[in-house]
Scaffold this motif. Structure first.
Motif: not given
Length: 168
Positions: A113-124
């Protein structure tokens, strides 16, 4: 509007939290104040929570993804509960997934869901490869990259994870 999701380590050391928060504040600065920032987070302790707080501080809107129906009751630690509840209350949208119990399948579904909803991802993320158990930070990074998302890795100098992993 820019929608940024987060994935990251839950086991940040106490000294790492302000380092990560500073790096996230710097990254989100370009979106601050224009009302166009939306952050998507599962608000687990550690990176997810630090990101959610940084999004709200930048004037962004928060979408919370809760992996399972039992997550708050059975997974959220007592010392994290008040912050978890405050972030849920601050969210523009709260999506509780249909899984009855938390676990690998629920976490993998939440990450999707995170990937589907996002334009970009922040990875800590400290850059360690996937563990093979699924649903972790490295797995989500790989999923986001496969989906064509830009991934911003945040791991400031001095950041560290706790040595003892209580969930292992």
């Amino acid at each position: 509007m820019t929608t940024i999701a987060v994935t990251g380590h839950i086991d940040l050391t106490e000294d790492s939290i302000p380092l990560v928060r500073g790096a996230l504040d710097e990254l989100l600065k370009q979106y601050a104040g224009n009302g166009e920032l939306v952050g998507v987070s599962c608000i687990a302790m550690g990176a997810d929570t630090v990101f959610a707080e940084a999004v709200l501080a930048a004037g962004g809107r928060l979408i919370v993804v809760i992996p399972s129906r039992d997550y708050r009751q059975n997974i959220v630690e007592p010392d994290h509960a008040a912050l978890f509840d405050r972030l849920v209350a601050s969210a523009e949208e709260v999506l509780v997934l249909s899984h009855e119990t938390a676990g690998r399948q629920a976490y993998e579904a939440a990450n999707a869901v995170l990937v589907e909803r996002a334009d970009r991802l922040v990875a800590v993320w400290n850059g360690e490869p996937p563990t093979g158990r699924g649903g972790g930070t490295a797995d989500t990074v790989l999923e986001a990259q496969a989906a064509g998302l830009v991934v911003d890795v945040v791991w400031p100098e001095g950041a560290a994870r706790l040595r003892r992993r209580w969930w292992a």
